[in-house]
Scaffold this active site. Structure first.
Site, PDB file in Angstrom:
ATOM      1  N   ARG A 137      11.154  -6.806   4.540  1.00 54.00           N
ATOM      2  CA  ARG A 137      10.910  -5.373   4.674  1.00 54.00           C
ATOM      3  C   ARG A 137      11.899  -4.734   5.652  1.00 54.00           C
ATOM      4  O   ARG A 137      12.252  -5.304   6.665  1.00 54.00           O
ATOM      5  CB  ARG A 137       9.477  -5.129   5.150  1.00 54.00           C
ATOM      6  N   ARG A 155      11.408  -3.923  11.207  1.00 52.44           N
ATOM      7  CA  ARG A 155      10.415  -3.402  12.154  1.00 52.44           C
ATOM      8  C   ARG A 155      10.062  -4.490  13.148  1.00 52.44           C
ATOM      9  O   ARG A 155       9.924  -5.637  12.796  1.00 52.44           O
ATOM     10  CB  ARG A 155       9.149  -3.006  11.383  1.00 52.44           C
ATOM     11  N   ARG A 178      -0.909 -10.394  12.946  1.00 48.17           N
ATOM     12  CA  ARG A 178      -1.371  -9.234  12.168  1.00 48.17           C
ATOM     13  C   ARG A 178      -2.264  -9.666  11.006  1.00 48.17           C
ATOM     14  O   ARG A 178      -3.250  -9.014  10.690  1.00 48.17           O
ATOM     15  CB  ARG A 178      -0.179  -8.430  11.645  1.00 48.17           C
ATOM     16  N   ARG A 211      -9.215   0.803   9.199  1.00 46.81           N
ATOM     17  CA  ARG A 211      -8.816  -0.585   9.372  1.00 46.81           C
ATOM     18  C   ARG A 211      -9.885  -1.379  10.112  1.00 46.81           C
ATOM     19  O   ARG A 211      -9.715  -2.571  10.331  1.00 46.81           O
ATOM     20  CB  ARG A 211      -7.538  -0.618  10.221  1.00 46.81           C
ATOM     21  N   LYS A 266       0.825  -1.209   0.000  1.00 43.07           N
ATOM     22  CA  LYS A 266       0.000   0.000   0.000  1.00 43.07           C
ATOM     23  C   LYS A 266       0.855   1.254   0.000  1.00 43.07           C
ATOM     24  O   LYS A 266       0.601   2.197  -0.735  1.00 43.07           O
ATOM     25  CB  LYS A 266      -0.911   0.055   1.242  1.00 43.07           C
TER      26      LYS A 266
HETATM   27  P1  ADP Z   1       1.215  -2.359   7.926  1.00 49.47           P
HETATM   28  O1  ADP Z   1       0.324  -1.865   6.838  1.00 49.47           O
HETATM   29  O2  ADP Z   1       2.519  -2.813   7.444  1.00 49.47           O
HETATM   30  O3  ADP Z   1       0.560  -3.298   8.874  1.00 49.47           O
HETATM   31  P2  ADP Z   1       1.199   0.249   9.215  1.00 49.47           P
HETATM   32  O4  ADP Z   1       2.456   0.991   9.129  1.00 49.47           O
HETATM   33  O5  ADP Z   1       0.052   0.698   8.393  1.00 49.47           O
HETATM   34  O6  ADP Z   1       1.597  -1.231   8.902  1.00 49.47           O
HETATM   35  O7  ADP Z   1       0.704   0.160  10.717  1.00 49.47           O
HETATM   36  C1  ADP Z   1       1.554  -0.277  11.747  1.00 49.47           C
HETATM   37  C2  ADP Z   1       0.776  -0.444  13.044  1.00 49.47           C
HETATM   38  O8  ADP Z   1       0.192   0.806  13.410  1.00 49.47           O
HETATM   39  C3  ADP Z   1      -0.397  -1.409  12.981  1.00 49.47           C
HETATM   40  O9  ADP Z   1      -0.015  -2.738  13.200  1.00 49.47           O
HETATM   41  C4  ADP Z   1      -1.280  -0.882  14.104  1.00 49.47           C
HETATM   42  O10 ADP Z   1      -0.797  -1.253  15.376  1.00 49.47           O
HETATM   43  C5  ADP Z   1      -1.089   0.616  13.970  1.00 49.47           C
HETATM   44  N1  ADP Z   1      -2.111   1.236  13.067  1.00 49.47           N
HETATM   45  C6  ADP Z   1      -1.874   1.895  11.913  1.00 49.47           C
HETATM   46  N2  ADP Z   1      -3.021   2.332  11.354  1.00 49.47           N
HETATM   47  C7  ADP Z   1      -4.005   1.929  12.186  1.00 49.47           C
HETATM   48  C8  ADP Z   1      -5.431   2.045  12.181  1.00 49.47           C
HETATM   49  N3  ADP Z   1      -6.081   2.669  11.162  1.00 49.47           N
HETATM   50  N4  ADP Z   1      -6.117   1.505  13.220  1.00 49.47           N
HETATM   51  C9  ADP Z   1      -5.505   0.871  14.224  1.00 49.47           C
HETATM   52  N5  ADP Z   1      -4.185   0.713  14.300  1.00 49.47           N
HETATM   53  C10 ADP Z   1      -3.423   1.228  13.297  1.00 49.47           C
END
Ligand code: ADP
Ligand code: ZN
Length: 210
Positions: free
Chosen positions: A123, A156, A167, A88, A13
């Site tokens: 990653r 990470r 996840r 999400r 994304k």
């Molecule tokens: P990825 O898409 O690789 O899972 P992100 O960088 O988008 O990772 O998000 C990393 C973390 O940040 C998620 O695992 C969650 O803990 C938190 N996070 C990010 N966006 C949201 C969201 N919209 N709602 C809840 N938690 C979020």
């Protein structure tokens, strides 16, 4: 144009968001990046979010919704924005609706779970500026060093294999239902993630413009 990018963690994304941002000249809003910055800066929402993030859980809706709401009120979002990693959960999508935000399109980047696991293991993220890389798909020019700022790139914490499983489970349980939510509104388009990042980008832009 207001866009949402939907997809499992590691589906690409963020990479596609950069391409769309360049093509349409609208900013990307990544709640993940914003939360990581908040953690790094030790802000109130950062302190709340850290534990959830490290263990691969979702940060509570009210925290993320608050951050997002402030961000889209900023000036550079006037002509549209790309949401990367938000919403999400269904309550987050409902919150967008009740803020009066009109979403034009939701692009799902689909990558099967097995591929996701491979991708996340490669990653890397910059400790300095937060840029994302991948050892195979998007390598840094110098191994382990960020192209943009020269700081070190690291794995990470939430990309460790044990955390990735949970996840993915959370993605299927809590985020995937958004596909139905936006399909019912006639806004969902699905792009299959390709081996070649460029090819995925071509399909993504096609899906947005089509
Ligand atoms: P990825 O898409 O690789 O899972 P992100 O960088 O988008 O990772 O998000 C990393 C973390 O940040 C998620 O695992 C969650 O803990 C938190 N996070 C990010 N966006 C949201 C969201 N919209 N709602 C809840 N938690 C979020
Ligand atoms: Zn950097």
């Amino acid at each position: 144009m207001n866009l949402i990018l939907l997809g499992a963690p590691g589906a690409g994304k963020g990479t596609q968001a950069e391409v769309i941002c360049e093509a349409l000249k609208i900013p990307t809003i990544s709640t993940g990046n914003m939360l990581r910055a908040a953690v790094k800066n030790g802000t109130k929402s950062g302190l709340e979010a850290k534990g959830y993030m490290d263990s691969g859980k979702l940060v509570p809706d009210e925290v993320v919704i608050g951050i997002l709401k402030d961000r889209i009120a900023e000036d550079d979002c006037k002509n549209g924005f790309i949401l990367d990693g938000f919403p999400r959960t269904v309550p987050q999508a409902e919150a967008l609706d009740s803020m009066g935000v009109t979403i034009d399109k939701v692009v799902e980047i689909y990558v099967p779970d097995e591929k996701i696991k491979q991708r996340l293991s490669g990653r890397r993220v910059c400790e300095g500026c937060g840029n994302s890389y991948h050892v195979d798909f998007k390598p840094t020019k110098v191994e382990g060093i960020c192209d943009a700022c020269g700081a070190k790139t690291v794995i990470r914490k939430d990309d460790e294999p044990a955390t990735v499983e949970s996840r993915l489970k959370i993605y299927h349980e809590q985020t995937a239902p958004l596909k139905g939510y936006y399909q019912a509104q006639g806004k969902l388009v699905t792009v299959e993630g390709q081996e070649e990042v460029k090819e995925t980008s071509r399909l993504t832009l096609e899906a947005i413009n089509g």
